[in-house]
Design a protein around this motif. Structure first.
Motif, PDB file in Angstrom:
ATOM      1  N   SER A  25       0.831  -1.202   0.000  1.00 28.39           N
ATOM      2  CA  SER A  25       0.000   0.000   0.000  1.00 28.39           C
ATOM      3  C   SER A  25       0.867   1.254   0.000  1.00 28.39           C
ATOM      4  CB  SER A  25      -0.922   0.025   1.215  1.00 28.39           C
ATOM      5  OG  SER A  25      -1.907  -0.961   1.095  1.00 28.39           O
ATOM      6  N   GLU A  26       1.931   1.240   0.766  1.00 27.84           N
ATOM      7  CA  GLU A  26       2.835   2.395   0.800  1.00 27.84           C
ATOM      8  C   GLU A  26       3.521   2.578  -0.551  1.00 27.84           C
ATOM      9  OE1 GLU A  26       4.743   5.765   2.180  1.00 27.84           O
ATOM     10  OE2 GLU A  26       3.046   4.663   3.008  1.00 27.84           O
ATOM     11  N   ILE A  27       3.930   1.498  -1.171  1.00 24.93           N
ATOM     12  CA  ILE A  27       4.529   1.574  -2.501  1.00 24.93           C
ATOM     13  C   ILE A  27       3.530   2.148  -3.494  1.00 24.93           C
ATOM     14  CG2 ILE A  27       5.433   0.216  -4.430  1.00 24.93           C
ATOM     15  CD1 ILE A  27       6.537  -1.731  -2.261  1.00 24.93           C
ATOM     16  N   GLY A  28       2.300   1.688  -3.423  1.00 22.29           N
ATOM     17  CA  GLY A  28       1.255   2.189  -4.311  1.00 22.29           C
ATOM     18  C   GLY A  28       1.000   3.672  -4.105  1.00 22.29           C
ATOM     19  N   ARG A  29       0.983   4.101  -2.859  1.00 23.59           N
ATOM     20  CA  ARG A  29       0.773   5.531  -2.574  1.00 23.59           C
ATOM     21  C   ARG A  29       1.911   6.369  -3.143  1.00 23.59           C
ATOM     22  NH1 ARG A  29      -1.661   3.505   2.130  1.00 23.59           N
ATOM     23  NH2 ARG A  29       0.309   3.358   3.254  1.00 23.59           N
ATOM     24  N   LYS A  30       3.145   5.901  -2.987  1.00 23.97           N
ATOM     25  CA  LYS A  30       4.299   6.632  -3.510  1.00 23.97           C
ATOM     26  C   LYS A  30       4.255   6.694  -5.035  1.00 23.97           C
ATOM     27  CE  LYS A  30       6.713   7.332   0.306  1.00 23.97           C
ATOM     28  NZ  LYS A  30       7.190   8.597   0.780  1.00 23.97           N
ATOM     29  N   LEU A  31       3.904   5.590  -5.678  1.00 19.48           N
ATOM     30  CA  LEU A  31       3.819   5.574  -7.141  1.00 19.48           C
ATOM     31  C   LEU A  31       2.731   6.510  -7.640  1.00 19.48           C
ATOM     32  CD1 LEU A  31       4.305   1.793  -7.933  1.00 19.48           C
ATOM     33  CD2 LEU A  31       5.846   3.661  -8.539  1.00 19.48           C
ATOM     34  N   LYS A  32       1.586   6.510  -6.966  1.00 20.22           N
ATOM     35  CA  LYS A  32       0.493   7.405  -7.365  1.00 20.22           C
ATOM     36  C   LYS A  32       0.909   8.856  -7.191  1.00 20.22           C
ATOM     37  CE  LYS A  32      -4.400   8.388  -6.908  1.00 20.22           C
ATOM     38  NZ  LYS A  32      -4.241   9.471  -7.830  1.00 20.22           N
ATOM     39  N   GLN A  33       1.579   9.163  -6.089  1.00 21.90           N
ATOM     40  CA  GLN A  33       2.048  10.527  -5.854  1.00 21.90           C
ATOM     41  C   GLN A  33       3.025  10.950  -6.957  1.00 21.90           C
ATOM     42  OE1 GLN A  33       4.252  10.967  -2.212  1.00 21.90           O
ATOM     43  NE2 GLN A  33       4.405  13.174  -2.400  1.00 21.90           N
ATOM     44  N   TYR A  34       3.954  10.064  -7.308  1.00 17.15           N
ATOM     45  CA  TYR A  34       4.925  10.364  -8.362  1.00 17.15           C
ATOM     46  C   TYR A  34       4.222  10.571  -9.700  1.00 17.15           C
ATOM     47  CZ  TYR A  34       8.745   9.842 -11.670  1.00 17.15           C
ATOM     48  OH  TYR A  34       9.610  10.041 -12.699  1.00 17.15           O
ATOM     49  N   TYR A  35       3.274   9.708 -10.028  1.00 14.10           N
ATOM     50  CA  TYR A  35       2.533   9.817 -11.283  1.00 14.10           C
ATOM     51  C   TYR A  35       1.746  11.125 -11.334  1.00 14.10           C
ATOM     52  CZ  TYR A  35      -0.865   8.900 -14.945  1.00 14.10           C
ATOM     53  OH  TYR A  35      -1.659   9.005 -16.063  1.00 14.10           O
ATOM     54  N   ASP A  36       1.056  11.465 -10.256  1.00 14.50           N
ATOM     55  CA  ASP A  36       0.271  12.701 -10.208  1.00 14.50           C
ATOM     56  C   ASP A  36       1.161  13.932 -10.423  1.00 14.50           C
ATOM     57  OD1 ASP A  36      -2.055  11.281  -9.813  1.00 14.50           O
ATOM     58  OD2 ASP A  36      -2.094  11.595  -7.642  1.00 14.50           O
ATOM     59  N   GLU A  37       2.347  13.921  -9.818  1.00 13.25           N
ATOM     60  CA  GLU A  37       3.273  15.038 -10.008  1.00 13.25           C
ATOM     61  C   GLU A  37       3.763  15.098 -11.445  1.00 13.25           C
ATOM     62  OE1 GLU A  37       6.390  14.572  -7.147  1.00 13.25           O
ATOM     63  OE2 GLU A  37       5.047  14.891  -5.446  1.00 13.25           O
ATOM     64  N   LEU A  38       4.044  13.946 -12.026  1.00 11.06           N
ATOM     65  CA  LEU A  38       4.544  13.879 -13.394  1.00 11.06           C
ATOM     66  C   LEU A  38       3.506  14.369 -14.393  1.00 11.06           C
ATOM     67  CD1 LEU A  38       6.952  12.905 -15.134  1.00 11.06           C
ATOM     68  CD2 LEU A  38       5.805  10.705 -15.276  1.00 11.06           C
ATOM     69  N   VAL A  39       2.264  13.967 -14.201  1.00 11.70           N
ATOM     70  CA  VAL A  39       1.186  14.354 -15.107  1.00 11.70           C
ATOM     71  C   VAL A  39       0.888  15.845 -15.008  1.00 11.70           C
ATOM     72  CG1 VAL A  39      -1.284  14.054 -15.545  1.00 11.70           C
ATOM     73  CG2 VAL A  39       0.152  12.074 -15.182  1.00 11.70           C
ATOM     74  N   SER A  40       1.045  16.417 -13.833  1.00 13.65           N
ATOM     75  CA  SER A  40       0.720  17.828 -13.653  1.00 13.65           C
ATOM     76  C   SER A  40       1.823  18.758 -14.161  1.00 13.65           C
ATOM     77  CB  SER A  40       0.409  18.123 -12.186  1.00 13.65           C
ATOM     78  OG  SER A  40       1.577  17.969 -11.406  1.00 13.65           O
ATOM     79  N   ASP A  41       3.016  18.216 -14.431  1.00 13.25           N
ATOM     80  CA  ASP A  41       4.098  19.045 -14.955  1.00 13.25           C
ATOM     81  C   ASP A  41       3.768  19.531 -16.361  1.00 13.25           C
ATOM     82  OD1 ASP A  41       5.590  18.721 -12.691  1.00 13.25           O
ATOM     83  OD2 ASP A  41       6.972  17.255 -13.541  1.00 13.25           O
ATOM     84  N   GLU A  42       4.228  20.735 -16.676  1.00 12.61           N
ATOM     85  CA  GLU A  42       4.031  21.277 -18.013  1.00 12.61           C
ATOM     86  C   GLU A  42       4.999  20.626 -18.986  1.00 12.61           C
ATOM     87  OE1 GLU A  42       4.026  25.522 -18.325  1.00 12.61           O
ATOM     88  OE2 GLU A  42       2.983  25.746 -16.425  1.00 12.61           O
ATOM     89  N   VAL A  43       4.569  20.537 -20.246  1.00  6.93           N
ATOM     90  CA  VAL A  43       5.432  19.997 -21.291  1.00  6.93           C
ATOM     91  C   VAL A  43       6.424  21.096 -21.672  1.00  6.93           C
ATOM     92  CG1 VAL A  43       5.495  19.097 -23.649  1.00  6.93           C
ATOM     93  CG2 VAL A  43       3.595  18.507 -22.135  1.00  6.93           C
ATOM     94  N   PRO A  44       7.723  20.797 -21.665  1.00  6.26           N
ATOM     95  CA  PRO A  44       8.710  21.805 -22.051  1.00  6.26           C
ATOM     96  C   PRO A  44       8.456  22.302 -23.477  1.00  6.26           C
ATOM     97  CG  PRO A  44       9.790  19.907 -21.063  1.00  6.26           C
ATOM     98  CD  PRO A  44       8.356  19.539 -21.261  1.00  6.26           C
ATOM     99  N   ASP A  45       8.725  23.580 -23.703  1.00  9.16           N
ATOM    100  CA  ASP A  45       8.487  24.190 -25.014  1.00  9.16           C
ATOM    101  C   ASP A  45       9.192  23.440 -26.138  1.00  9.16           C
ATOM    102  OD1 ASP A  45       6.903  26.147 -23.876  1.00  9.16           O
ATOM    103  OD2 ASP A  45       8.556  27.590 -23.705  1.00  9.16           O
ATOM    104  N   ARG A  46      10.416  23.048 -25.917  1.00  9.45           N
ATOM    105  CA  ARG A  46      11.188  22.349 -26.958  1.00  9.45           C
ATOM    106  C   ARG A  46      10.528  21.018 -27.311  1.00  9.45           C
ATOM    107  NH1 ARG A  46      13.593  22.001 -31.518  1.00  9.45           N
ATOM    108  NH2 ARG A  46      15.336  20.575 -31.606  1.00  9.45           N
ATOM    109  N   PHE A  47      10.046  20.316 -26.329  1.00 10.04           N
ATOM    110  CA  PHE A  47       9.393  19.030 -26.564  1.00 10.04           C
ATOM    111  C   PHE A  47       8.087  19.228 -27.331  1.00 10.04           C
ATOM    112  CE2 PHE A  47       6.886  15.296 -25.182  1.00 10.04           C
ATOM    113  CZ  PHE A  47       7.724  14.314 -25.669  1.00 10.04           C
ATOM    114  N   ALA A  48       7.318  20.235 -26.957  1.00 15.71           N
ATOM    115  CA  ALA A  48       6.066  20.528 -27.656  1.00 15.71           C
ATOM    116  C   ALA A  48       6.345  20.905 -29.105  1.00 15.71           C
ATOM    117  CB  ALA A  48       5.319  21.647 -26.939  1.00 15.71           C
ATOM    118  N   GLU A  49       7.421  21.649 -29.326  1.00 22.21           N
ATOM    119  CA  GLU A  49       7.808  22.037 -30.683  1.00 22.21           C
ATOM    120  C   GLU A  49       8.172  20.807 -31.516  1.00 22.21           C
ATOM    121  OE1 GLU A  49      11.597  24.266 -32.613  1.00 22.21           O
ATOM    122  OE2 GLU A  49      10.684  25.276 -30.899  1.00 22.21           O
TER     123      GLU A  49
END
Length: 64
Positions: A25-49
């Protein structure tokens, strides 16, 4: 002289009655937290280009 080993080898994980997954359960919580942070990050301009250039370079496909 031999010492009796204690610890992880052969030990059964303790399970709380409210948490059937135990340590997982703790591993799952950490993975979900990491995923949520990753998804909320903005796409860098160079990558979008680069993605935009790739989309323009691909031949248009007709949808059937």
């Amino acid at each position: 002289m031999t010492k009796k080993a204690t610890g992880a080898v052969g030990a059964k994980p303790r399970r709380n009655g409210n948490d059937p997954l135990g340590a997982n359960s703790e591993i799952g919580r950490k993975l979900k937290q990491y995923y949520d942070e990753l998804v909320s990050d903005e796409v860098p301009d160079r990558f979008a280009e680069l993605l935009s250039q790739l989309e323009k370079a691909e031949p248009t496909q007709k949808k059937a």
